[in-house]
Write an enzyme that holds these catalytic residues in place. Structure first.
Site, PDB file in Angstrom:
ATOM      1  N   GLY A 292     -16.859 -18.198   4.342  1.00 21.27           N
ATOM      2  CA  GLY A 292     -16.328 -19.055   5.407  1.00 21.27           C
ATOM      3  C   GLY A 292     -16.505 -20.511   5.048  1.00 21.27           C
TER       4      GLY A 292
ATOM      5  N   HIS B  67     -17.093 -13.913  -5.008  1.00 18.63           N
ATOM      6  CA  HIS B  67     -16.129 -13.153  -4.200  1.00 18.63           C
ATOM      7  C   HIS B  67     -15.664 -11.900  -4.943  1.00 18.63           C
ATOM      8  CE1 HIS B  67     -15.500 -16.065  -0.915  1.00 18.63           C
ATOM      9  NE2 HIS B  67     -15.909 -16.924  -1.832  1.00 18.63           N
TER      10      HIS B  67
ATOM     11  N   GLU C 190     -13.853  -9.650  -3.863  1.00 21.75           N
ATOM     12  CA  GLU C 190     -12.521  -9.227  -3.406  1.00 21.75           C
ATOM     13  C   GLU C 190     -11.374  -9.869  -4.177  1.00 21.75           C
ATOM     14  OE1 GLU C 190     -14.646 -11.164  -1.904  1.00 21.75           O
ATOM     15  OE2 GLU C 190     -13.721 -12.750  -0.734  1.00 21.75           O
TER      16      GLU C 190
ATOM     17  N   SER D 135      15.180  -4.061  14.371  1.00 20.28           N
ATOM     18  CA  SER D 135      15.880  -5.066  13.570  1.00 20.28           C
ATOM     19  C   SER D 135      16.461  -4.457  12.305  1.00 20.28           C
ATOM     20  CB  SER D 135      14.891  -6.162  13.167  1.00 20.28           C
ATOM     21  OG  SER D 135      13.966  -5.634  12.224  1.00 20.28           O
ATOM     22  N   GLY D 136      16.029  -3.233  11.973  1.00 20.41           N
ATOM     23  CA  GLY D 136      16.472  -2.648  10.714  1.00 20.41           C
ATOM     24  C   GLY D 136      15.507  -2.976   9.588  1.00 20.41           C
ATOM     25  N   GLY D 137      14.546  -3.856   9.838  1.00 20.39           N
ATOM     26  CA  GLY D 137      13.540  -4.164   8.826  1.00 20.39           C
ATOM     27  C   GLY D 137      12.552  -3.008   8.705  1.00 20.39           C
ATOM     28  N   VAL D 138      11.700  -3.097   7.691  1.00 24.13           N
ATOM     29  CA  VAL D 138      10.775  -1.996   7.405  1.00 24.13           C
ATOM     30  C   VAL D 138       9.861  -1.705   8.596  1.00 24.13           C
ATOM     31  CG1 VAL D 138       8.833  -1.306   5.949  1.00 24.13           C
ATOM     32  CG2 VAL D 138      10.787  -2.465   4.939  1.00 24.13           C
TER      33      VAL D 138
ATOM     34  N   SER E 127      10.008  -2.366  11.938  1.00 18.34           N
ATOM     35  CA  SER E 127      10.546  -1.752  13.156  1.00 18.34           C
ATOM     36  C   SER E 127      11.122  -0.370  12.848  1.00 18.34           C
ATOM     37  CB  SER E 127      11.569  -2.658  13.849  1.00 18.34           C
ATOM     38  OG  SER E 127      12.709  -2.855  13.080  1.00 18.34           O
TER      39      SER E 127
END
Ligand code: XMP
Length: 516
Positions: A57, A173, A175, A227-230, A232
């Site tokens: 942080g 880090h 990650e 919307s046709g997107g992945v 939704s």
């Protein structure tokens, strides 16, 4: 989500830029991970997880207003791994001291393992390995029961462990991918030291998500902004399994979509899923709202408002609907709970995630704890065709932000035709899947050309294609010049009103992907 967390790892966010990556790495390893803000009130009780990671942080533990370590975290007796600021919190909590500026390290640093018996490094020794640091403060005294297990070449504390208690800390880090063995050490912590299984996968969630939607909706109906997107599409597929035709999907055709998109999405989806789809033809309403509006943010706002009006009107017509299913993803949720507050707005991205709270529907967000690539995995397991899942991202405001300045029906026709040629040719040449996103932008500039023997004075189209992992940063795609030339020829010859085509060579940052 609590059930999953009981078998997984809780990541407590102290505001690091890389907190999200901690959860992501764990999930890649197959361990379920969830992020809570360090201010989350649930931390008053012992967290229901197998282990806890404290993120880095921007604060200094020496600062008076710095976020502190919740007592419940230490008291619960579960293994804790502090990363960067998180390690300093652990050191401070156990009576050590942290000093500002004692050792400032940024970037790649080599470490020496000073305790061969360090439990965290048992499966992969740290000695001589490269890690990634980003800190101004450093631990200076590390008292019993803590012991230093690794130091940097400069002698600064790089890792600590407590004797007889499951407390671990790393100043670097693990990650980020620049830390050579970071992933292995995260796996070691989560699986070996906390006992988490590494069998988690987004695909396993289907039954659970479907059951949760069915239980929430009961005998009522639900609506979904499609919307046709992945996102939704996957949300709709889950909804369809859960409640079948009691799910009503509403697709608002705003007239800002690509060539044939509304039809393609409709066919592709209805072929596979048994839900009701209502398409609202609202093209003219959007054009009216955009008339005379040239500023990018004003355009987004006009589109957003019109979308909400149209959607709301249609949604109220669905009798008995009490629920709204939304494809909100994990990064959206995290932004809003972060200790920093929502990231500074560069563009007010409003898509369906921005539907207002005053709609009279209870929200159901089945993808709320998932990342984009996990949603794709889920989509694959649900049998959603690859052609839908692999589509380039397309912004909510659509072609409107690819027509610089005011949007008119004529300009939309030009932008749509140019975009169609570019995308079709990318597919024809097998290049579509090699770029993350490709687009054609209609510039508000006219230049002179010559066609036949006549002088032309027409618009410029800019082509842009980028490679990216997540859209946050992006690089220009090195498309072959012969290919770009062929696209330019086809656009200038085939799209009336365009006399010149250019290729955008900028990366993000400093440019953004869209031009507005
Ligand atoms: P930028 O242009 O900010 O875009 O580099 C990053 C990604 O976000 C998409 N984008 C949007 N998506 N509403 C959306 O839903 C918006 O207003 C919007 N603006 C940009 C962009 O296409 C890229 O994938």
């Amino acid at each position: 989500m609590d059930d999953e967390l009981q078998r997984g790892i809780l990541v407590i966010d102290y505001g690091s830029q890389t907190t999200l990556l901690i959860a992501r790495r764990l999930r890649e390893i197959g361990v379920y991970a969830e992020i809570w803000s360090c201010h989350d009130s649930r931390l008053a009780l012992p967290p229901p997880a197998l282990g806890i990671i404290l993120s880095g942080g921007p604060a200094s533990v020496c600062g008076e207003t710095a976020p502190r370590l919740a007592e419940s975290v230490i008291a619960c007796g579960r293994p804790v791994l502090g990363i960067c600021y998180g390690m300093q919190l652990v050191v401070e909590r156990l009576g050590g001291t942290v000093a500002p500026g004692a050792a400032t390290e940024y970037g790649r640093v080599r470490v020496r393992q000073v305790d061969p018996g360090a439990a965290l490094f048992a499966s992969r020794p740290a000695d001589g390995s490269v890690v990634w640091m980003s800190h101004g403060d450093a631990a200076v005294t590390v008292p019993e029961p803590l012991a230093v297990t690794a130091r940097t070449e400069n002698g600064a504390v790089a890792a600590v462990e407590a004797r007889g208690r499951p407390l671990f800390g790393v100043q670097f880090h693990p990650e980020v991918t620049h830390t050579e063995h970071g992933r292995e050490w995260l796996r070691r912590f989560a699986c070996d030291l906390c006992g988490a299984a590494d069998a988690w996968s987004a695909a396993n969630l289907i039954d659970e998500k479907v059951a949760a939607i069915a239980a929430a909706v009961g005998d009522d109906r639900a609506i979904l902004a499609f919307s046709g997107g992945v996102d939704s599409t996957v949300a709709a597929a889950l909804g369809s399994r859960a409640i079948g035709r009691r799910l009503v999907c509403i697709l608002v055709d705003n007239g800002l979509l690509r060539h044939g998109e509304a039809d393609q999405v409709r066919r592709c989806f209805l072929d596979r899923f048994d839900v009701e789809l209502r398409v609202v033809e609202a093209q003219q309403r959007f054009l009216d709202a955009l008339a005379g509006v040239g500023d990018p943010e004003a355009k987004r706002k006009a589109i957003g408002k019109t979308f909400i009006d149209v959607f709301e009107q249609e949604a109220r017509r669905v009798e008995g609907a009490r629920f709204l299913v939304q494809g909100t993803l994990y990064p959206d949720v995290i932004e809003s709970v972060s200790v920093r507050g929502p990231a500074a707005a560069i563009k007010s991205h409003h898509n369906v995630g921005g539907l207002p709270g005053q709609l009279p529907f209870a929200l159901i967000e089945p993808l709320r704890n998932l990342f984009k690539d996990e949603v794709r995995q889920l989509g694959r397991s649900l049998g959603i065709p690859e052609a839908l899942l692999g589509r380039h991202p397309f912004p909510g405001p659509g072609l409107a932000v690819r027509i610089l300045g005011e949007v008119t029906a004529d300009k939309l026709a030009i932008a749509r035709a140019a975009d169609r040629i570019f995308i079709e040719m990318l597919r024809e040449h097998g290049l579509y899947d090699q770029v993350w996103q490709a687009l054609a932008v209609l510039l508000p500039v006219r230049t002179v050309g010559v066609m036949g023997d006549a002088r032309t004075y027409d618009a410029v189209v800019a082509l842009r294609a980028v490679t990216s992992l997540d859209g946050m940063t992006a690089d220009r795609a090195g498309l072959p010049i012969a290919f770009l030339g062929a696209v330019a020829d086809r656009i200038v010859n085939g799209v009336k009103g365009v006399s010149r085509v250019v290729y955008d060579l900028t990366s993000k940052p400093p440019a953004t992907i869209e031009w507005e």
